[in-house]
Scaffold this active site. Sequence first.
Site, short mmCIF file in Angstrom:
data_model
loop_
_atom_site.label_atom_id
_atom_site.label_comp_id
_atom_site.label_asym_id
_atom_site.label_seq_id
_atom_site.Cartn_x
_atom_site.Cartn_y
_atom_site.Cartn_z
N GLU A 30 0.85 -1.21 0.00
CA GLU A 30 0.00 0.00 0.00
C GLU A 30 0.88 1.24 0.00
O GLU A 30 1.85 1.33 0.77
CB GLU A 30 -0.88 -0.04 1.26
CG GLU A 30 -2.28 0.43 1.05
CD GLU A 30 -3.10 -0.49 0.13
OE1 GLU A 30 -3.14 -0.23 -1.10
OE2 GLU A 30 -3.72 -1.45 0.64
N HIS A 31 0.54 2.17 -0.86
CA HIS A 31 1.29 3.42 -1.05
C HIS A 31 2.71 3.14 -1.51
O HIS A 31 3.62 3.92 -1.25
CB HIS A 31 1.28 4.29 0.23
CG HIS A 31 -0.08 4.86 0.51
ND1 HIS A 31 -0.54 6.00 -0.08
CD2 HIS A 31 -1.11 4.39 1.27
CE1 HIS A 31 -1.79 6.25 0.33
NE2 HIS A 31 -2.16 5.27 1.14
N SER A 64 -25.95 7.38 -15.90
CA SER A 64 -25.55 6.63 -14.71
C SER A 64 -26.80 6.15 -13.97
O SER A 64 -27.62 6.97 -13.55
CB SER A 64 -24.72 7.53 -13.78
OG SER A 64 -24.73 6.98 -12.48
N GLY A 120 -12.44 1.91 -0.89
CA GLY A 120 -11.09 1.34 -1.00
C GLY A 120 -11.03 0.12 -1.88
O GLY A 120 -10.06 -0.64 -1.86
N LEU A 121 -12.07 -0.12 -2.70
CA LEU A 121 -12.06 -1.28 -3.61
C LEU A 121 -11.97 -0.82 -5.07
O LEU A 121 -12.30 -1.57 -5.98
CB LEU A 121 -13.32 -2.14 -3.40
CG LEU A 121 -13.52 -2.69 -1.99
CD1 LEU A 121 -14.76 -3.55 -1.92
CD2 LEU A 121 -12.31 -3.50 -1.54
N ASP A 168 -4.20 0.12 -9.27
CA ASP A 168 -5.61 -0.24 -9.43
C ASP A 168 -5.95 -0.50 -10.89
O ASP A 168 -6.57 -1.51 -11.25
CB ASP A 168 -6.52 0.88 -8.90
CG ASP A 168 -6.16 1.26 -7.47
OD1 ASP A 168 -5.51 0.44 -6.79
OD2 ASP A 168 -6.54 2.36 -7.05
#
Length: 380
Positions: A30-31, A64, A120-121, A168
């Site tokens: 992470e990061h 949307s 966070g996904l 991602d």
Amino acid sequence: MERISRLFRTRFDKQPVLYRAPGRVNIIGEHTDYNDGYVMPMNTALFTRVAAAPRNDRRVRAHSVLFDENFEFSLDKLEPGGAPAWAEYAKGVAFALQAESYGLAGADLMIDGDIPLGGGLSSSASLEAVIGVALLGSSGLEADPMKLALMCQRAEHEFAGVPCGIMDQAVITTCPQGHAMKLDCRSLELEFIPLPDDLCLLVIDSGVKHQLSDGGYRQRREECDFAIALLAAEEEGVSSYRDVSLEMIGRHATALGKLPLRRARHVVSETQRVRDAVQAMAANDLETLGQLINGSHASLRDDFMVSCEELDFIQQTASETPGVYGSRMVGGGFGGCAIALIDPACLEDARAHIVRAYTEYSGAEPWSHVVESAPPAGLA
Ligand code: GLA
């Protein structure tokens, strides 16, 4: 999928082609992506879906379902701003594709999905990727998956204003089902690692909403950039975090100052944890993998300071639950989800225990999800 087709036919009065892109869960790393480190994420079977049909007038008409909103734009006039956030992603991806000379024709798009937003996904990278494949597909085109990832990242930087790394977008466009992806974010070299059969990943949403555009993410990037610039100026042969050791950071403690030192220490230790985790997973050593994951959380909490009390509570509860190998917050931080690695035989009891404990703590039952590996962005 039927629902989105039906909605598309009702609104646009033609037959769509269906595309989808998964969400991602980062196992570890992470990061580290914007610091030339390693990451090891996988995809999960939560999707952003698009029903699409070609147009030949260089216009994109998008709807949307989630926001019940329309937005229409011309492919000849693409600038950031002026659209709802979800439509900025569509404009941004169209812009990035055209900047790389993909000749888009135009499209009608109906967008829907089931990835929690701001959890966070990677709901945003998933949206970018599915828009990318839909715009390309509607023009009879295809792109190399990693190239598509880079174009989606550009859209995020320039139209959403988030200076994200490549993790991602890369996992969502490339990683095959049944695998995790080890990505070297310096060289963009990819390796796909088969997932162990006897491992479950549970996602628990803290319910604390984050927005990467809020500033904390950008600030961490700046602190990391500051620390590496200082180390590169002081140490011969250092041009990125990959050339930095913990011992080296210790030697420059005073010059770095307290916070940049901690940020740098997280990046370097987390990159090593990813290397170790890849080995542990390949050897099916789930105890070691779990410890590395707990270590990642501690570093994100204490050195990188992107956790929050709610995530710390879930992590601690989970890591003490029988059958759980390890647990940590996942994604950019400041809220969102935590993951727990669990022995499948203990999954239901462990899930019930963690959900019960967090419900008592927070007053509301958290959303939770058992990760199921999914294919990368493409035709549905
Ligand atoms: C967000 C960004 C990624 C990565 C993670 C933190 O998800 O989009 O590029 O930096 O945060 O690991």
